[in-house]
Design an enzyme around this catalytic site. Sequence first.
Site, mmCIF file in Angstrom:
data_model
loop_
_atom_site.group_PDB
_atom_site.id
_atom_site.type_symbol
_atom_site.label_atom_id
_atom_site.label_comp_id
_atom_site.label_asym_id
_atom_site.label_seq_id
_atom_site.Cartn_x
_atom_site.Cartn_y
_atom_site.Cartn_z
ATOM 1 C CG HIS A 78 -1.929 -1.037 1.292
ATOM 2 N ND1 HIS A 78 -2.804 -1.292 0.256
ATOM 3 C CD2 HIS A 78 -2.211 -1.937 2.267
ATOM 4 C CE1 HIS A 78 -3.583 -2.324 0.606
ATOM 5 N NE2 HIS A 78 -3.231 -2.734 1.808
HETATM 6 ZN ZN LIG Z 1 -3.894 -6.941 3.513
#
Ligand SMILES: [Zn+2]
Length: 374
Positions: A132
């Site tokens: 992320h």
């Molecule tokens: Zn995850």
Amino acid sequence: MKAFIYSSEFEKYPYPAYVPFKTQRAGRTRSILQNMGSLTGGDRLEAVPQPAARERIETFHTPEYVDALIEAGTGRITSDLLYMGLGTPDCPVFPGLYEYASLAAGATLLGAELILSGQADIAFNPSGGFHHAHRSAAGGFCYINDIVIACLALTAAGKRVGYLDLDVHHCDGVQEAFYDRSDVLCISLHESGETLFPGTGFIGECGVGKGEGYTVNVPLPVETYDEIYMEAVNRVVYPLLQSYDPDILVVELGADVLAGDPLAHLRLTNNVYPPIIEGLLGLGKPILATGGGGYNVENTVRAWALCWMSLCGEKPEHDMSVGMGGVMLESLEWAGGLRDRLLAVDEHRTMHVPAVVHAAIEAVKEKVFPFHSL
Ligand SMILES: [Zn+2]
């Protein structure tokens, strides 16, 4: 050789206790494998990483963001950091943050280097998988995107990469990095962004320009279970990887897909890992694997131990922990061995799942397969 990548230095920089991301999962995976005699010996080795140098980190991240990370690593929050996603509940600032994140990146890079130099055909960094982290922003417990940095090292060496992300969350940071490129095929299976962070990873997101058709997203509904998940893997992942014919596979093994994960809503058991990994090994390419999410610590540790054994080509019947599990796995909860019990499929809860997944598979095939002559 099969390289397990780990450093005891990781233990020095835990995330704050209230954060569900537990850095000790890697050390516990290692300890179980050691108890089982599956960590080293024969064609297996342990490799100890060094932190990634700043210049390597900046192959993806901006210098301003790296400055902010270093500042955040002092544990002080300033308003400048907040707009880069630092100092939030998901990405708190804490002492040692930069040391931890740069070491995790160094560990995945070491795996890439061991493969590039021919010293290993399998490398597993359970302390990696921070998919992320964006170019100039942290997100979802991720500060430095070790996967992107390792893939960039591989592509800089002229390699084509097949990236498979099995974490329950969409790999938004990795997608961002390679969205307009065709030298990294980025495939992600994940719980739909309609019900889960980061709210991206829809089928229509399939790359731009030269990268069109080289980003592949398979969003899955709540309660997706083993059998239907395997159908998506078999019908989407393998055909694409076979056609793309990468030089190296990079696989993110986030174990938050498993039933009982406190942050997500799929209903898989770890019995999906041995066949998936066997299928990937069958492609005959080196594999760089990382950890990732997984917020039920016991389940995650067991899953990663099982993944390592599968990556090393051990067959399920050699799971010596069965029967002796309580002792070997250092937990009385695990008397059944590394593998999860099969979960019954509750028809009331899962009735809608096959139709939704089948529709997703067909839509992905229609959208992406033509770019791969499929
Ligand atoms: Zn995850």
